[in-house]
Design a protein around this motif. Structure first.
Motif, mmCIF file in Angstrom:
data_model
loop_
_atom_site.group_PDB
_atom_site.id
_atom_site.type_symbol
_atom_site.label_atom_id
_atom_site.label_comp_id
_atom_site.label_asym_id
_atom_site.label_seq_id
_atom_site.Cartn_x
_atom_site.Cartn_y
_atom_site.Cartn_z
ATOM 1 N N SER A 75 59.689 -24.037 62.234
ATOM 2 C CA SER A 75 59.199 -21.961 62.606
ATOM 3 C C SER A 75 61.029 -22.130 61.561
ATOM 4 O O SER A 75 62.232 -22.237 61.772
ATOM 5 C CB SER A 75 59.335 -22.115 63.741
ATOM 6 N N PRO A 76 61.268 -20.440 61.310
ATOM 7 C CA PRO A 76 62.030 -20.240 60.909
ATOM 8 C C PRO A 76 63.136 -20.457 62.013
ATOM 9 O O PRO A 76 62.799 -19.917 62.447
ATOM 10 C CB PRO A 76 61.752 -18.565 60.424
ATOM 11 N N ALA A 77 64.883 -20.537 61.869
ATOM 12 C CA ALA A 77 65.966 -20.804 62.345
ATOM 13 C C ALA A 77 66.354 -19.003 62.023
ATOM 14 O O ALA A 77 66.678 -19.054 60.984
ATOM 15 C CB ALA A 77 66.672 -21.785 61.988
ATOM 16 N N LEU A 78 66.903 -18.616 63.072
ATOM 17 C CA LEU A 78 67.061 -17.238 62.950
ATOM 18 C C LEU A 78 68.724 -17.148 63.482
ATOM 19 O O LEU A 78 68.473 -17.133 65.182
ATOM 20 C CB LEU A 78 66.544 -16.492 63.628
ATOM 21 N N SER A 79 69.878 -17.233 62.809
ATOM 22 C CA SER A 79 70.630 -16.690 63.909
ATOM 23 C C SER A 79 71.006 -15.334 63.938
ATOM 24 O O SER A 79 69.769 -14.345 63.873
ATOM 25 C CB SER A 79 72.083 -17.342 62.983
ATOM 26 N N ARG A 80 72.076 -14.976 64.892
ATOM 27 C CA ARG A 80 71.892 -13.057 65.159
ATOM 28 C C ARG A 80 71.746 -12.221 63.851
ATOM 29 O O ARG A 80 71.560 -11.374 63.371
ATOM 30 C CB ARG A 80 73.208 -12.397 65.556
ATOM 31 N N SER A 81 72.705 -13.100 62.233
ATOM 32 C CA SER A 81 72.721 -11.727 60.938
ATOM 33 C C SER A 81 71.583 -13.123 59.693
ATOM 34 O O SER A 81 72.063 -11.870 59.049
ATOM 35 C CB SER A 81 74.454 -11.520 61.112
ATOM 36 N N LEU A 82 71.345 -14.479 59.927
ATOM 37 C CA LEU A 82 70.778 -14.742 58.362
ATOM 38 C C LEU A 82 69.740 -15.941 59.208
ATOM 39 O O LEU A 82 69.625 -16.392 60.146
ATOM 40 C CB LEU A 82 71.423 -16.127 58.255
ATOM 41 N N VAL A 83 69.376 -15.858 58.113
ATOM 42 C CA VAL A 83 68.232 -17.088 57.838
ATOM 43 C C VAL A 83 68.803 -18.365 57.669
ATOM 44 O O VAL A 83 69.082 -18.441 56.445
ATOM 45 C CB VAL A 83 66.672 -16.464 57.134
ATOM 46 N N VAL A 84 68.341 -19.498 59.284
ATOM 47 C CA VAL A 84 68.867 -20.779 58.638
ATOM 48 C C VAL A 84 67.579 -21.721 58.013
ATOM 49 O O VAL A 84 66.947 -21.915 58.900
ATOM 50 C CB VAL A 84 69.699 -21.324 59.649
ATOM 51 N N THR A 85 68.146 -22.406 56.421
ATOM 52 C CA THR A 85 67.472 -23.728 56.362
ATOM 53 C C THR A 85 67.914 -24.600 55.932
ATOM 54 O O THR A 85 69.418 -24.778 55.819
ATOM 55 C CB THR A 85 66.637 -22.621 55.194
ATOM 56 N N ALA A 86 67.270 -25.655 55.777
ATOM 57 C CA ALA A 86 68.117 -26.543 56.215
ATOM 58 C C ALA A 86 67.529 -27.991 55.238
ATOM 59 O O ALA A 86 65.722 -28.308 56.201
ATOM 60 C CB ALA A 86 68.274 -27.573 57.490
ATOM 61 N N ASP A 87 67.183 -28.816 54.253
ATOM 62 C CA ASP A 87 66.677 -29.516 53.479
ATOM 63 C C ASP A 87 67.918 -30.483 52.650
ATOM 64 O O ASP A 87 69.054 -30.218 52.679
ATOM 65 C CB ASP A 87 66.705 -28.762 52.388
ATOM 66 N N GLY A 88 67.126 -31.550 52.817
ATOM 67 C CA GLY A 88 67.736 -33.153 52.439
ATOM 68 C C GLY A 88 69.223 -32.982 53.577
ATOM 69 O O GLY A 88 69.277 -32.992 54.470
ATOM 70 N N GLY A 89 70.236 -32.960 53.217
ATOM 71 C CA GLY A 89 71.799 -33.324 54.461
ATOM 72 C C GLY A 89 72.266 -31.714 54.186
ATOM 73 O O GLY A 89 73.074 -31.703 54.745
ATOM 74 N N THR A 90 72.034 -30.693 53.936
ATOM 75 C CA THR A 90 72.561 -29.421 53.707
ATOM 76 C C THR A 90 71.419 -28.410 54.416
ATOM 77 O O THR A 90 70.535 -28.223 54.624
ATOM 78 C CB THR A 90 72.747 -28.758 51.969
ATOM 79 N N VAL A 91 72.523 -27.668 54.892
ATOM 80 C CA VAL A 91 72.721 -26.428 55.381
ATOM 81 C C VAL A 91 73.132 -25.141 55.419
ATOM 82 O O VAL A 91 73.789 -24.894 55.066
ATOM 83 C CB VAL A 91 72.860 -26.596 57.441
ATOM 84 N N ILE A 92 71.878 -24.289 55.388
ATOM 85 C CA ILE A 92 72.487 -22.881 54.781
ATOM 86 C C ILE A 92 72.106 -21.438 55.446
ATOM 87 O O ILE A 92 71.002 -21.929 55.753
ATOM 88 C CB ILE A 92 71.410 -22.651 53.177
ATOM 89 N N GLY A 93 72.731 -20.821 55.226
ATOM 90 C CA GLY A 93 72.800 -19.512 56.186
ATOM 91 C C GLY A 93 73.088 -18.391 55.071
ATOM 92 O O GLY A 93 73.113 -18.762 54.518
ATOM 93 N N ARG A 94 70.937 -17.640 55.124
ATOM 94 C CA ARG A 94 70.914 -17.247 54.005
ATOM 95 C C ARG A 94 70.853 -15.723 54.507
ATOM 96 O O ARG A 94 70.621 -15.721 55.730
ATOM 97 C CB ARG A 94 69.348 -17.812 53.357
#
Length: 426
Positions: A75-94
């Motif tokens: 499900s969507p991973a949300l920090s206080r300010s960003l949407v976090v996506t994770a694929d392969g070995g990479t995590v991105i705060g968007r």
């Protein structure tokens, strides 16, 4: 005053000193080559991204903003300010409105699971990577900047699920689980313990398969099946060791009389109650008064000692969809059974109402509940479930996967399968 002669050095002394230096250099090189830092690539935000302001209204229309792939979240991973996506070995705060990367962290390992934990306090993103010991290579990142704030490594199963509340995280596989605090220090390990530090600290059951888990306050609940037991078991444990450094068990009992059907699923837990979805594929224990002994699909409630307290019939199949996780926000918890979305009070985890025709879990925006439907998003009165209106959205490329909907500021973020899609006001 007599001059002190320097200590005499022999060739042997010099050779030994040189050997020690070489050994230290080799050890340091090996540690560096094997360290997470050596095998990671981190691009941090120039400054912590400011918190997003909650929206005061629900938009009349929503348009697609951006789309990304995220295999390591359900499900969507949300920090206080960003949407976090994770694929392969990479995590991105968007950025929630543009999808642009504000920070990025990459390892040369595959991700098992990623969780945005404790957004109201430490605001961390936990990334669990797979190595030779399973999914126990964990890195903690700041949710607003991507700065690495900690790590841990331990034995784990090859597949895990991460679940959190305000205080702890549970990392659960099929044979073992662990709890951690925000400092990533382990609270307990339960199930398969290959190298126990102190024998005899575990409950006496062996050969258990762990099926689902939840956490509320300082206790965790686990649905498991142990050995040749006749049914599925609900166990309640302390999230940390007791004063004798043992795993504290508050209650454990078999809650179904049979295992031929799908197991019950933990869908909610607070400091006062536990909620379990039981599709009715096995006879419940204690027995049901229903004809033939089988009961219809229901939300079964238990105390935090594992004692049954209430049962509420709901619409659903015997086996709920794989990968559906409960969603909490605005004082409500929602769970998609596969045929309806059940909305519970997050404090006492009692069902308030259900919405047949919904296709996933929802979230609260400006005091109203948003639920995904086949044609768009249903906007409902959060207290009663009464539909107020509907917003049409296009989920291009979606098949039959359940939809998990979350809200961050004025942005609505959905995930189905490995696709994360953001929508914003038109």
């Amino acid at each position: 005053m007599a001059r002190i002669r320097p200590e005499r050095r022999t060739r042997v002394d010099l050779a030994v000193s040189a050997a020690i230096v070489v050994v230290l250099l080799v050890v340091g090189l090996v540690i560096w080559l094997q360290s997470p830092v050596r095998h990671s690539d981190s691009v941090q935000a120039a400054a912590p991204v400011p918190d997003v302001t909650p929206s005061t209204t629900v938009p009349d229309r929503l348009i697609p903003l951006w789309r990304a792939r995220s295999d390591a979240t359900d499900s969507p991973a949300l920090s206080r300010s960003l949407v976090v996506t994770a694929d392969g070995g990479t995590v991105i705060g968007r950025d929630p409105t543009t999808g642009g990367a504000r920070w990025q962290y990459r390892r040369d390992l595959d991700l098992c699971a990623v969780l945005a934990a404790w957004p109201s306090t430490t605001n961390e993103v936990l990334a669990a990577y797979r190595n030779s010991r399973g999914c126990g290579e964990v890195t903690a990142l700041s949710g607003s900047s991507g700065k690495r704030s900690g790590s841990r490594s331990s034995d784990a199963d090859d597949r895990i699920q991460l679940v959190s509340d305000a205080g702890y995280v549970v990392s659960q596989g099929t044979t073992r689980l662990e709890t951690w605090g925000s400092n990533l220090v382990r609270g307990i390990e339960y199930g398969r313990v290959d190298a126990p530090v102190k024998p005899g600290v575990q409950p006496g059951r062996t050969g258990c398969r762990l099926l689902s888990s939840a956490i509320g306050g300082d206790r965790i609940a686990v649905i498991e099946h142990c050995g040749t037991e006749p049914g599925y078991r609900l166990t309640v444990l302390g999230a940390v060791l007791d004063k004798d450094e043992e795993v504290q068990q508050y209650g454990s009992s078999v809650i179904t009389d049979g295992t031929t059907g799908p197991p019950p699923v933990l869908i909610g837990m607070s400091s006062s109650a536990i909620a379990v979805y039981d599709g009715g594929g096995n006879r419940p224990s204690p027995p049901s008064d229903a004809p033939g002994g089988l009961a219809p699909p229901a939300i079964r409630q238990f105390s935090t000692d594992g004692v049954p307290t209430a049962t509420n019939t709901v619409t659903g199949p015997q086996r709920p969809p794989v990968g559906v996780v409960p969603s909490s926000g605005g004082g409500l918890t929602s769970y998609f059974t596969g045929q309806a979305t059940v909305v519970l009070d997050a404090q006492n985890v009692r069902p308030i109402y259900q919405v047949p025709g919904a296709i996933g879990t929802g979230d609260v925006m400006a005091g109203q509940l948003l639920l995904p439907t086949a044609t768009g998003i249903s906007v409902r009165d959060a207290a009663t479930g009464r539909e107020l209106r509907s917003i049409a959205v296009n989920r291009e490329g979606r098949g039959a996967e359940p939809v998990a909907l979350r809200v961050l500021g004025s942005t609505v973020i959905e995930q189905w399968g490995s696709t994360v899609q953001a929508y914003g006001p038109a």
